[in-house]
Design a protein around this motif. Structure first.
Motif, short mmCIF file in Angstrom:
data_model
loop_
_atom_site.label_atom_id
_atom_site.label_comp_id
_atom_site.label_asym_id
_atom_site.label_seq_id
_atom_site.Cartn_x
_atom_site.Cartn_y
_atom_site.Cartn_z
N LYS A 292 0.83 -1.21 0.00
CA LYS A 292 0.00 0.00 0.00
C LYS A 292 0.86 1.26 0.00
N CYS A 293 2.02 1.22 0.66
CA CYS A 293 2.91 2.38 0.68
C CYS A 293 3.32 2.79 -0.74
N VAL A 294 3.48 1.80 -1.60
CA VAL A 294 3.92 2.07 -2.97
C VAL A 294 2.74 2.27 -3.91
N VAL A 295 1.74 1.40 -3.82
CA VAL A 295 0.66 1.38 -4.79
C VAL A 295 -0.42 2.40 -4.48
N ALA A 296 -0.78 2.51 -3.19
CA ALA A 296 -1.94 3.35 -2.83
C ALA A 296 -1.72 4.05 -1.49
N PRO A 297 -0.66 4.84 -1.36
CA PRO A 297 -0.36 5.43 -0.05
C PRO A 297 -1.38 6.45 0.44
N ASP A 298 -2.11 7.08 -0.49
CA ASP A 298 -3.05 8.13 -0.12
C ASP A 298 -4.48 7.64 0.00
N ILE A 299 -4.71 6.34 -0.21
CA ILE A 299 -6.06 5.78 -0.11
C ILE A 299 -6.27 5.28 1.31
N PRO A 300 -7.36 5.67 1.96
CA PRO A 300 -7.58 5.27 3.36
C PRO A 300 -7.53 3.76 3.56
N ASN A 301 -7.06 3.37 4.73
CA ASN A 301 -6.91 1.95 5.07
C ASN A 301 -8.23 1.41 5.60
N ASN A 302 -8.81 0.46 4.88
CA ASN A 302 -10.03 -0.19 5.36
C ASN A 302 -10.15 -1.54 4.66
N TRP A 303 -11.24 -2.24 4.92
CA TRP A 303 -11.41 -3.58 4.35
C TRP A 303 -11.28 -3.58 2.84
#
Length: 535
Positions: A292-303
């Motif tokens: 997630k740090c590389v692919v989607a760092p700005d997308i909120p963490n959820n299910w």
């Protein structure tokens, strides 16, 4: 959905995040253990009635948050919906259903609005002691590592399980601290519930179904869009680590598929006889974090944003089955992001930072008096080495990546028991050279106070195998552990510091990034001016 409805949903989503942040702050402010109160070694989140994470607090660690995202499902399955009531709180420290080792306590509380179950709150924190051998790698099975609490009720309809509290007090060395932290965890969930119901009442919501659907649809679509933009293929990376009494090889294969990214840990060394094994739930937490740090760092963490990232592994040190000893699961768990990022660097050249210290250099000190009038204490101290240099920036000094825990102030550590921290400063020349310099480690000296001695559990790595540079950058310096008389100490296991001696730690620095010949002259002059480099 029209624009007005979208704006309203976004406002409610932000409000939900503020609810879980207040939940986490309650734990941070009321915790008894310094690892929670000072370092923020915790997590907090809100889940829908199916156990899917809606939102997490910013405060907390990936290892806790991402394991908690799976743990809630275990609670639902084992407690059973028919046995859940308003005022309940459930608890476990099961390493395979919680966060990977016995020292982490996970609590889950159902949230009812009237008679309707609208969600769950969950939180996790590290406690100072769970009995057994103490926080260390010397156990040969999980049964030696402390008291095991299966998924059960800490409180039912608001009444605390006094028998469980009695069992805790009889099995741990620091009963007041541990029991106090249990109550802090329960209070944390209570605050989250109160704020959620107040929010739902104010807005006029009977359930979180519509808000959950909005959150999941937006985050899933955004995550899949990022995955679609990745190159297709599979990339392999391996890493050597210190291990306990012999080096341990870690290996990962990152593969992009249609709408998922999978990490497989085949080729990693087998299960260890020492307590350095990692349950797959913790390995997955940090593998997903790295992706997630590389692919989607700005997308909120959820299910929905976590679901496209998957993990597979045969049984090995990163997928250890019960009853393997797992007390120090964080050491190799914290190496997993650099392992995964090394594979992603092949797919995305020029975008991935160099390797850093990885694992925290934790110390658990068991202090004892050597004469009358002294004091016994159990003290846990977190310390961080340097981060690897980034593609356009130097690495951060003495920063806990990937765990994200905060630095524990010397004053708070000394207040926990009779020790003296004589030195805690940056370690010159420890960061790897490169166009961008690796972050510095630390120099730390600790001694028992007069009239005391201590045993300490070393949880160190990167003393033999140093962090590697990237794209031509040089590796960081490896770490060392010794007494002030020159006695060399092991990186893992319980050891002794007698009265009058000092424990001296030199923490590893991060690897450099890019050709050292390309480092600007002004940057090199600044390194010398600040004392980061002495040559």
């Amino acid at each position: 959905m029209d624009q007005t409805q979208e704006i309203r949903m976004q406002v409610m989503w932000n409000r939900l995040i503020s609810v879980v942040e207040e939940q986490a702050m309650t734990l941070l402010r009321t915790a008894f253990s310094t690892s929670v109160r000072e370092a923020g070694d915790l997590s907090a989140g809100v889940f829908d009635p199916q156990g899917r994470m809606l939102a997490q607090a910013v405060t907390g660690t990936p290892g806790h948050v991402n394991t908690m995202a799976e743990a809630v499902l275990h609670f639902i399955n084992e407690i059973g919906r028919e046995n859940m009531f308003a005022g309940d709180t459930y608890v476990t420290n099961d390493p395979w259903k919680g966060t990977g080792h016995l020292h982490d306590i996970t609590m889950v509380s159902p949230s009812f609005k009237g008679d309707v179950l609208v969600g769950f709150f969950a939180c996790t924190a590290h406690v100072v002691d769970v009995g057994g051998r103490g926080f260390g790698a010397d156990g040969k099975s999980v049964y030696e590592e402390g008291i095991q609490i299966p998924i059960m009720k800490f409180a039912e309809r608001g009444v605390v399980n006094s028998f469980l509290v009695q069992m805790l007090r009889a099995n741990v060395r620091e009963a007041n601290q541990v029991v106090g932290d249990f109550y802090s965890l329960a209070a944390c969930n209570d605050v989250g519930h109160e704020r959620l119901i107040a929010m739902m009442t104010e807005i006029g919501l009977d359930t979180l179904d519509a808000l959950g659907a909005f959150i999941f649809s937006r985050t899933r679509a955004a995550t899949l869009e990022r995955i679609a933009a990745l190159p297709r293929g599979a990339w392999v990376n391996s890493m050597m680590t210190d291990g306990y009494d012999q080096p341990v090889k870690l290996m990962a294969t990152v593969e992009t598929r249609d709408d998922t990214v999978n990490v497989d840990f085949g080729g990693t060394d087998g299960v260890s006889r020492w307590g350095i094994n990692v349950p797959i739930i913790y390995t997955k937490a940090y593998a997903c974090y790295a992706m997630k740090c590389v692919v989607a760092p700005d997308i909120p963490n959820n299910w929905a944003s976590l679901e496209p990232f998957t993990v597979s592994s045969p049984e090995n040190i990163l997928n250890a089955p019960r009853p393997a000893p797992v007390s120090l699961r964080h050491v190799f768990g914290h190496m997993v992001p650099d392992l995964v990022l090394g594979a992603l660097a092949q797919a995305l050249p020029g975008k991935i930072l160099a390797e850093g210290a990885g694992a925290l250099w934790n110390l658990h000190m068991s202090v004892k008096p050597t004469r009358a009038g002294g004091k016994q204490a159990e003290i846990l101290m977190f310390n961080s080495g340097g981060m690897g240099a980034r593609p356009e920036l130097d690495g951060l000094n003495a920063t806990a990546f990937p765990s994200g825990v905060m630095t524990m102030p010397v004053e708070a550590t000394e207040q926990a028991g009779p020790i003296v921290v004589w030195r805690k400063e940056l370690r010159p020349d420890s960061g790897g050279d490169g166009q961008y310099r690796g972050g510095l480690g630390q120099m730390i000296e600790i001694a028992p106070a007069d009239g005391h001695e201590f045993d300490f559990s070393a949880m160190l790595d990167r003393t033999v195998t140093a962090p590697r540079g990237r794209n031509g950058g040089q590796g960081g310096q490896s770490g060392t552990a010794q007494l002030d008389d020159g006695t060399q100490l092991k990186p893992k296991g319980w050891q002794h510091v007698p009265e009058g001696r000092r424990l001296m730690l030199a923490l590893p620095g991060g690897g450099g990034y890019g050709d050292p010949a390309k480092r600007l002259a002004e940057a090199r002059a600044d390194d010398v001016l600040k004392g980061y480099v002495t040559k």
